[in-house]
Design a protein around this motif. Structure first.
Motif, short mmCIF file in Angstrom:
data_model
loop_
_atom_site.label_atom_id
_atom_site.label_comp_id
_atom_site.label_asym_id
_atom_site.label_seq_id
_atom_site.Cartn_x
_atom_site.Cartn_y
_atom_site.Cartn_z
N ALA A 1 0.83 -1.21 0.00
CA ALA A 1 0.00 0.00 0.00
C ALA A 1 0.86 1.26 0.00
CB ALA A 1 -0.94 -0.01 1.21
N GLN A 2 1.88 1.30 0.82
CA GLN A 2 2.76 2.47 0.88
C GLN A 2 3.52 2.65 -0.44
OE1 GLN A 2 5.14 1.88 4.38
NE2 GLN A 2 3.40 2.20 5.74
N CYS A 3 3.93 1.57 -1.04
CA CYS A 3 4.63 1.63 -2.32
C CYS A 3 3.71 2.19 -3.41
CB CYS A 3 5.14 0.24 -2.71
SG CYS A 3 5.97 0.19 -4.30
N ILE A 4 2.47 1.72 -3.45
CA ILE A 4 1.51 2.21 -4.45
C ILE A 4 1.28 3.71 -4.25
CG2 ILE A 4 -0.87 2.09 -5.27
CD1 ILE A 4 -0.76 -0.95 -4.53
N GLN A 5 1.05 4.11 -3.00
CA GLN A 5 0.82 5.52 -2.72
C GLN A 5 2.01 6.35 -3.21
OE1 GLN A 5 1.06 6.77 1.38
NE2 GLN A 5 -0.23 8.56 1.01
N PHE A 6 3.21 5.93 -2.88
CA PHE A 6 4.40 6.66 -3.29
C PHE A 6 4.50 6.73 -4.82
CE2 PHE A 6 8.96 6.82 -4.30
CZ PHE A 6 9.30 8.00 -3.66
N GLY A 7 4.26 5.61 -5.48
CA GLY A 7 4.34 5.58 -6.94
C GLY A 7 3.32 6.48 -7.61
N TRP A 8 2.12 6.55 -7.07
CA TRP A 8 1.07 7.38 -7.67
C TRP A 8 1.30 8.86 -7.42
CZ3 TRP A 8 -4.25 4.52 -6.79
CH2 TRP A 8 -4.24 3.33 -7.53
N GLN A 9 2.17 9.21 -6.49
CA GLN A 9 2.48 10.60 -6.21
C GLN A 9 3.65 11.11 -7.04
OE1 GLN A 9 3.07 10.40 -1.97
NE2 GLN A 9 0.93 10.86 -1.53
N ASP A 10 4.16 10.31 -7.95
CA ASP A 10 5.33 10.67 -8.75
C ASP A 10 4.94 11.69 -9.83
OD1 ASP A 10 7.61 10.86 -10.29
OD2 ASP A 10 7.92 8.69 -10.41
N GLU A 11 5.33 12.94 -9.62
CA GLU A 11 4.99 14.00 -10.56
C GLU A 11 5.70 13.83 -11.90
OE1 GLU A 11 5.52 17.82 -8.76
OE2 GLU A 11 4.01 17.40 -7.22
N GLU A 12 6.84 13.16 -11.91
CA GLU A 12 7.55 12.91 -13.18
C GLU A 12 6.70 12.04 -14.10
OE1 GLU A 12 11.17 13.24 -14.01
OE2 GLU A 12 11.43 14.69 -12.40
N VAL A 13 5.91 11.14 -13.53
CA VAL A 13 5.09 10.21 -14.31
C VAL A 13 3.70 10.78 -14.55
CG1 VAL A 13 4.05 7.91 -14.35
CG2 VAL A 13 6.35 8.22 -13.43
N PHE A 14 3.08 11.37 -13.51
CA PHE A 14 1.68 11.76 -13.59
C PHE A 14 1.44 13.26 -13.68
CE2 PHE A 14 1.78 7.65 -11.40
CZ PHE A 14 1.04 6.92 -12.31
N GLY A 15 2.49 14.07 -13.59
CA GLY A 15 2.33 15.52 -13.70
C GLY A 15 1.34 16.05 -12.69
#
Length: 116
Positions: A43-57
């Motif tokens: 869960a923490q990994c998913i949260q961190f990944g979805w907060q990546d502005e390089e990927v999701f702006g």
């Protein structure tokens, strides 16, 4: 006064996201995964990944909360995408839901898959 208004707005948004998630859960998930990692780590990994502005702006958002029936839920603004993460026996089950079948939803699913 501003603090009260901000809290009311946050509560209203959470209510909207919650109802959207409940409606989505009445259907089959977009994709189901399993992992040998602990549910909290996934869960923490998913949260961190979805907060990546390089990927999701500007769409980079990831909120983590305890699941109603145990486990965790990671979701985006307006619950466009969310994942339910639960311990299941000796493994972790992840149910991914996406409101739209678009490139952003696919990138979120790919980011989720790196956490398994």
């Amino acid at each position: 006064m501003r603090v009260v208004m901000a809290m009311v707005a946050a509560a209203l948004l959470a209510g909207c996201a919650s109802s959207a998630m409940e409606a989505a859960r009445s259907q089959a998930p977009t994709k189901a995964f399993s992992s040998s990692k602990a549910a909290d780590v996934v869960a923490q990994c998913i949260q961190f990944g979805w907060q990546d502005e390089e990927v999701f702006g500007v769409d980079a958002s990831g909120y983590l909360e305890p699941g109603k029936q145990g486990g965790f839920t990671v979701y985006t603004r307006e619950a466009e995408s969310f994942a339910d993460i639960r311990a299941q026996g000796g493994s972790t089950a992840v149910s991914y839901y996406a409101k739209h079948n678009d490139s952003v939803a696919l990138r979120r699913m790919a980011a989720l898959a790196t956490c398994l």
